[in-house]
Write a protein that holds these residues in place. Structure first.
Motif, short mmCIF file in Angstrom:
data_model
loop_
_atom_site.label_atom_id
_atom_site.label_comp_id
_atom_site.label_asym_id
_atom_site.label_seq_id
_atom_site.Cartn_x
_atom_site.Cartn_y
_atom_site.Cartn_z
N TYR A 157 -6.05 13.03 -0.74
CA TYR A 157 -5.26 11.81 -0.62
C TYR A 157 -5.73 10.77 -1.62
O TYR A 157 -6.89 10.75 -2.01
CB TYR A 157 -5.39 11.23 0.79
CG TYR A 157 -4.99 12.18 1.89
CD1 TYR A 157 -5.96 12.88 2.61
CD2 TYR A 157 -3.65 12.36 2.21
CE1 TYR A 157 -5.59 13.75 3.62
CE2 TYR A 157 -3.28 13.23 3.22
CZ TYR A 157 -4.25 13.92 3.92
OH TYR A 157 -3.89 14.78 4.91
N LEU A 158 -4.80 9.90 -1.98
CA LEU A 158 -5.14 8.71 -2.75
C LEU A 158 -4.52 7.52 -2.01
O LEU A 158 -3.30 7.34 -2.02
CB LEU A 158 -4.61 8.76 -4.18
CG LEU A 158 -5.02 7.59 -5.05
CD1 LEU A 158 -6.54 7.63 -5.32
CD2 LEU A 158 -4.26 7.58 -6.38
N GLN A 159 -5.38 6.78 -1.32
CA GLN A 159 -4.94 5.57 -0.63
C GLN A 159 -4.98 4.43 -1.62
O GLN A 159 -6.03 4.14 -2.18
CB GLN A 159 -5.84 5.27 0.57
CG GLN A 159 -5.50 3.98 1.29
CD GLN A 159 -4.15 4.06 2.00
OE1 GLN A 159 -3.83 5.05 2.63
NE2 GLN A 159 -3.37 2.98 1.88
N MET A 160 -3.85 3.80 -1.82
CA MET A 160 -3.74 2.72 -2.80
C MET A 160 -3.36 1.43 -2.10
O MET A 160 -2.30 1.35 -1.46
CB MET A 160 -2.69 3.07 -3.86
CG MET A 160 -2.95 4.40 -4.56
SD MET A 160 -1.82 4.69 -5.94
CE MET A 160 -0.26 4.82 -5.07
N ASN A 161 -4.23 0.44 -2.19
CA ASN A 161 -4.00 -0.87 -1.57
C ASN A 161 -3.91 -1.94 -2.64
O ASN A 161 -4.30 -1.73 -3.78
CB ASN A 161 -5.14 -1.19 -0.60
CG ASN A 161 -5.27 -0.18 0.52
OD1 ASN A 161 -4.29 0.39 0.99
ND2 ASN A 161 -6.50 0.04 0.97
N SER A 162 -3.41 -3.09 -2.25
CA SER A 162 -3.29 -4.24 -3.16
C SER A 162 -2.63 -3.83 -4.46
O SER A 162 -3.12 -4.14 -5.55
CB SER A 162 -4.68 -4.84 -3.43
OG SER A 162 -5.30 -5.24 -2.22
N ARG A 207 -9.78 -0.91 -4.79
CA ARG A 207 -8.40 -0.90 -4.28
C ARG A 207 -7.94 0.48 -3.84
O ARG A 207 -7.16 0.60 -2.90
CB ARG A 207 -7.44 -1.43 -5.34
CG ARG A 207 -7.71 -2.86 -5.78
CD ARG A 207 -6.60 -3.38 -6.69
NE ARG A 207 -6.44 -2.56 -7.89
CZ ARG A 207 -5.28 -2.06 -8.30
NH1 ARG A 207 -4.17 -2.27 -7.61
NH2 ARG A 207 -5.22 -1.35 -9.42
N PHE A 208 -8.41 1.52 -4.54
CA PHE A 208 -7.97 2.88 -4.26
C PHE A 208 -9.12 3.68 -3.64
O PHE A 208 -10.29 3.46 -3.97
CB PHE A 208 -7.53 3.59 -5.54
CG PHE A 208 -6.31 3.00 -6.21
CD1 PHE A 208 -5.65 1.89 -5.71
CD2 PHE A 208 -5.84 3.58 -7.38
CE1 PHE A 208 -4.55 1.37 -6.34
CE2 PHE A 208 -4.72 3.07 -8.03
CZ PHE A 208 -4.08 1.96 -7.50
N THR A 209 -8.76 4.62 -2.77
CA THR A 209 -9.74 5.51 -2.17
C THR A 209 -9.22 6.94 -2.23
O THR A 209 -8.10 7.21 -1.76
CB THR A 209 -10.01 5.13 -0.71
OG1 THR A 209 -10.46 3.78 -0.64
CG2 THR A 209 -11.09 6.04 -0.13
N SER A 269 0.83 -1.20 0.00
CA SER A 269 0.00 0.00 0.00
C SER A 269 0.87 1.26 0.00
O SER A 269 2.00 1.25 0.50
CB SER A 269 -0.89 0.03 1.25
OG SER A 269 -1.78 -1.06 1.27
N LEU A 270 0.29 2.31 -0.54
CA LEU A 270 0.89 3.64 -0.49
C LEU A 270 -0.23 4.65 -0.36
O LEU A 270 -1.34 4.41 -0.84
CB LEU A 270 1.70 3.97 -1.75
CG LEU A 270 3.11 3.42 -1.92
CD1 LEU A 270 3.65 3.81 -3.29
CD2 LEU A 270 4.03 3.89 -0.82
#
Length: 118
Positions: free
Chosen positions: A79-84, A66-68, A17-18
């Protein structure tokens, strides 16, 4: 002077994640639609996610689930929360802000590089 300042990129392993940040300098995002775009080497710049001034959000199919994208309460940072994360997510990520009042006010950040690799 109004600026967008991006941060948070880096090297991450697949599945990691980033969180990217886009900070407004000299203004706030309260009357702006703010988007994240990305551009991989040799490819076009594509929309990833958008948060509109009215509070709605939309995502590219590749980002859904995956992204929020979100805004802070002060409307100064998006913000851009990026998972997986996947190797295909490797790209330069750009923040874009467009005024909902004066559509000619269209700002771009300098970009932040995200590399997904083992």
């Amino acid at each position: 002077q109004v600026l967008l300042v991006e941060s948070g990129g880096g090297l991450v392993q697949p599945g990691g994640s980033l969180r990217l940040s886009c900070a407004a300098s000299g203004f706030t995002f309260s009357s702006y639609d703010v988007s994240w775009y990305r551009q991989a080497p040799g490819k076009e710049r594509d929309l990833v996610a958008v948060t509109s001034a009215d509070g709605s959000t939309n995502y590219a199919d590749s980002a859904k689930g995956r992204f929020t994208i979100s805004r802070d309460s002060a409307q100064s940072t998006v913000y851009l929360q990026m998972n997986s994360l996947k190797p295909d997510d490797t790209a330069e990520y750009y923040c874009n802000a467009v005024s909902t009042i004066y559509r000619y006010l269209n700002l771009w950040g300098q970009g932040t590089l995200v590399t997904v690799s083992s």
